[in-house]
Scaffold this motif. Structure first.
Motif, short mmCIF file in Angstrom:
data_model
loop_
_atom_site.label_atom_id
_atom_site.label_comp_id
_atom_site.label_asym_id
_atom_site.label_seq_id
_atom_site.Cartn_x
_atom_site.Cartn_y
_atom_site.Cartn_z
N CYS A 96 -52.01 72.42 -27.65
CA CYS A 96 -52.78 73.62 -27.99
C CYS A 96 -52.06 74.35 -29.12
O CYS A 96 -50.96 74.85 -28.94
CB CYS A 96 -52.92 74.54 -26.78
SG CYS A 96 -53.66 76.13 -27.20
N ASN A 97 -52.72 74.40 -30.28
CA ASN A 97 -52.12 75.08 -31.44
C ASN A 97 -51.97 76.58 -31.24
O ASN A 97 -51.14 77.21 -31.90
CB ASN A 97 -52.99 74.84 -32.69
CG ASN A 97 -52.86 73.42 -33.20
OD1 ASN A 97 -51.77 72.84 -33.16
ND2 ASN A 97 -53.96 72.84 -33.66
N CYS A 122 -59.86 79.30 -23.09
CA CYS A 122 -59.85 77.85 -23.33
C CYS A 122 -58.92 77.19 -22.29
O CYS A 122 -57.75 77.58 -22.17
CB CYS A 122 -59.35 77.55 -24.74
SG CYS A 122 -59.07 75.79 -25.03
N LYS A 175 -57.90 73.59 -36.64
CA LYS A 175 -56.75 73.86 -35.77
C LYS A 175 -57.16 74.42 -34.41
O LYS A 175 -56.43 74.28 -33.43
CB LYS A 175 -55.80 74.86 -36.45
CG LYS A 175 -55.20 74.38 -37.75
CD LYS A 175 -54.13 73.33 -37.48
CE LYS A 175 -53.30 72.99 -38.70
NZ LYS A 175 -54.02 72.23 -39.72
N CYS A 176 -58.31 75.09 -34.34
CA CYS A 176 -58.69 75.77 -33.09
C CYS A 176 -60.18 76.09 -33.09
O CYS A 176 -60.72 76.57 -34.09
CB CYS A 176 -57.87 77.07 -32.94
SG CYS A 176 -58.27 78.05 -31.47
N ILE A 177 -60.82 75.85 -31.94
CA ILE A 177 -62.26 76.15 -31.81
C ILE A 177 -62.50 77.08 -30.61
O ILE A 177 -63.58 77.10 -30.04
CB ILE A 177 -63.09 74.85 -31.68
CG1 ILE A 177 -62.68 74.03 -30.45
CG2 ILE A 177 -62.98 74.01 -32.94
CD1 ILE A 177 -63.62 72.85 -30.15
N ALA A 178 -61.48 77.85 -30.26
CA ALA A 178 -61.58 78.75 -29.10
C ALA A 178 -62.51 79.93 -29.39
O ALA A 178 -62.79 80.27 -30.54
CB ALA A 178 -60.21 79.27 -28.72
N TYR A 224 -57.45 74.40 -22.19
CA TYR A 224 -56.28 73.69 -22.75
C TYR A 224 -55.17 74.69 -23.10
O TYR A 224 -54.00 74.35 -23.07
CB TYR A 224 -56.69 72.88 -23.98
CG TYR A 224 -57.72 71.82 -23.65
CD1 TYR A 224 -57.33 70.60 -23.13
CD2 TYR A 224 -59.07 72.06 -23.84
CE1 TYR A 224 -58.28 69.63 -22.80
CE2 TYR A 224 -60.02 71.11 -23.52
CZ TYR A 224 -59.62 69.89 -23.01
OH TYR A 224 -60.56 68.94 -22.68
N CYS A 257 -54.90 70.29 -30.93
CA CYS A 257 -55.93 71.02 -30.19
C CYS A 257 -56.59 70.09 -29.18
O CYS A 257 -57.22 69.11 -29.57
CB CYS A 257 -56.98 71.58 -31.16
SG CYS A 257 -58.41 72.29 -30.32
FE1 SF4 Z 1 -55.73 75.67 -28.08
FE2 SF4 Z 1 -57.63 76.70 -29.60
FE3 SF4 Z 1 -57.59 74.12 -29.23
FE4 SF4 Z 1 -58.18 75.73 -27.16
S1 SF4 Z 1 -59.40 75.45 -28.99
S2 SF4 Z 1 -56.79 73.92 -27.18
S3 SF4 Z 1 -56.93 77.51 -27.66
S4 SF4 Z 1 -56.00 75.31 -30.26
#
Ligand code: SF4
Length: 326
Positions: A127-128, A117, A154-157, A119, A136
Motif C-alpha cells: 500500500c503506497n 481501503c 499509485k493509489c485509487i483510494a 489494503y 498498491c
Molecule cells: Fe493503498 Fe491507495 Fe492502493 Fe488502497 S488504493 S492499497 S490506500 S495505495
C-alpha cells in the motif's frame, strides 16, 4: 500496539509546537486513529489530546455559520442553526457511521479520517499510502469501493467522509493554525488527490491544526438533499453519495451546488454539472443531462465499473429529492 506518550494540551500554541515534531499526532474523538494504531497502520510516538481546547462552538457569524473543530458530529447534526440554515450538512452527518461513533467523532477528526481501503488496513499487503513505494494492492486487486475520478497509478483510494461531501458542496472554508499563524482555505482545497504521493491525504502544512469550518449563508435550505448509496442502510461507507443543493425561484434554478462521495480521494465537486443547470427548469431530464456531464473523465476498474452507472443515477436521484420531485 506500540507504546506512546500522551499529553493533554491546554492551548493551541502547545499543540502546534508538539505536532511539528515527527511522530506526534493529535487525538480528539479517536474513532479512526485508535483503530489504525491497534492494527499497526499508524504508530505515533506521542498523542496530543486537544479535547480541552475551546473549539466546540457552533455559532452564527456575519457571513454564515462557524463550527469549531471539536464540535461533535452528533451535536452539529442536531444543532438548530445547522438544521435550519444548512440541512444538507445535518443530513450528511446523520448518514455517517453510527450514533455511538457520531457522539465521539469531531468535525476536525472527520476531516482527518483516513481511507477505508482494505489494503491500507492490512499491513501484510502492499500500500503506497501506508508505506510509500510498496505498491498498491487495490489496483489489480478487489477494488469495488475505489475511485472512478482523480486516481493515479499509485493509489485509487476514496475519502470515506459524508460530512466532507456536504461541506465541499456548501462552499465551506477551513481555518487552520500553525507556526506561521492562521490561514483560511476553501474546503475543496483541504483534501488532495493521490498523484505521486498518496501518503498525504490533505494540504495541512507541518505543525498545522484545524480550528474550524465556516459555511457561508445561502438560499439552499428549502431544496437540498444528501443521498448515500451503500451496501446496507446503516453503519456502512458510501459506494456513491451525492450532496445536492438547489436555489429554485419561479420554477427556474438560480443556483446549484453538487458534490459526490465514494468516487475520489477527496470530496468530488461537480462544477460543470452545476454550471449546466443554472437557468434551467428543475426537471428529471435536465438533472439526468447534468449527471451525464458530471461523468466526463470517469474511469472504472475491474470491480467498481458499476459506479459508472450508479454515480449518474445517484446524482439524478439526489437532485430530484432536492427539487421535491420525489
Ligand atoms: Fe493503498 Fe491507495 Fe492502493 Fe488502497 S488504493 S492499497 S490506500 S495505495
Amino acid at each position: 500496539m506500540k507504546q506512546f506518550q500522551y499529553l493533554k494540551a491546554t492551548n493551541n500554541a502547545g499543540v502546534i509546537s508538539a505536532i511539528a515534531k515527527p511522530g506526534t499526532k493529535i487525538i480528539a474523538g479517536g474513532t479512526n486513529l485508535i483503530d489504525l494504531m491497534k492494527r499497526g497502520v499508524m504508530a505515533p510516538d506521542k498523542l496530543v489530546d486537544i479535547n480541552n481546547l475551546p473549539l466546540k462552538d457552533i455559532s452564527q457569524t456575519d457571513t454564515g455559520l462557524h463550527i469549531g473543530a471539536l464540535a461533535l458530529n452528533s451535536a452539529v447534526s442536531e444543532n438548530n442553526l445547522v438544521m435550519q440554515q444548512q440541512p444538507l450538512l445535518a443530513m450528511a452527518l446523520k448518514a455517517g457511521a453510527s450514533p455511538q461513533l457520531r457522539n465521539m467523532a469531531t468535525v476536525g477528526g472527520n476531516m482527518m479520517q483516513r481511507t477505508r481501503c482494505t489494503y491500507f488496513y492490512d499491513t501484510a499487503m502492499p500500500c503506497n499510502k501506508r508505506e510509500p513505494g510498496s505498491g498498491c494492492g487495490a489496483i489489480g486487486g478487489f477494488n469495488r469501493m475505489h475511485a472512478i475520478f482523480g486516481a493515479s497509478s499509485k493509489c485509487i483510494a476514496v475519502h470515506p467522509s459524508d460530512m466532507c461531501v456536504a461541506l465541499a458542496a456548501l462552499d465551506a472554508t477551513v481555518t487552520l493554525s500553525g507556526p506561521k499563524g492562521n490561514r483560511t482555505i476553501p474546503f475543496t482545497d483541504f483534501h488532495r488527490l493521490p498523484g505521486e504521493t498518496p501518503q498525504f491525504d490533505n494540504h495541512l502544512a507541518n505543525g498545522e491544526m484545524i480550528l474550524g469550518v465556516n459555511i457561508p449563508a445561502n438560499n439552499f435550505a428549502r431544496n437540498s438533499y444528501y443521498l448515500k448509496v451503500r451496501d446496507r442502510q446503516s453503519y456502512a461507507f458510501a459506494l456513491v453519495s451525492c450532496a445536492a443543493a438547489l436555489d429554485i425561484q419561479n420554477d427556474t434554478i438560480q443556483n446549484v451546488r453538487l458534490a459526490m462521495g465514494g468516487v475520489a480521494h477527496k470530496p468530488w465537486r461537480l462544477f460543470d454539472a452545476e454550471k449546466a443547470l443554472v437557468g434551467k427548469k428543475p426537471t428529471e431530464e435536465n438533472f439526468a443531462a447534468a449527471a451525464q456531464l458530471a461523468m466526463q473523465g470517469a474511469k472504472g476498474y475491474e470491480y467498481n465499473s458499476f459506479k459508472l452507472k450508479l454515480a449518474p443515477a445517484t446524482i439524478t436521484e439526489a437532485l430530484k429529492h432536492a427539487a421535491g420531485l420525489i
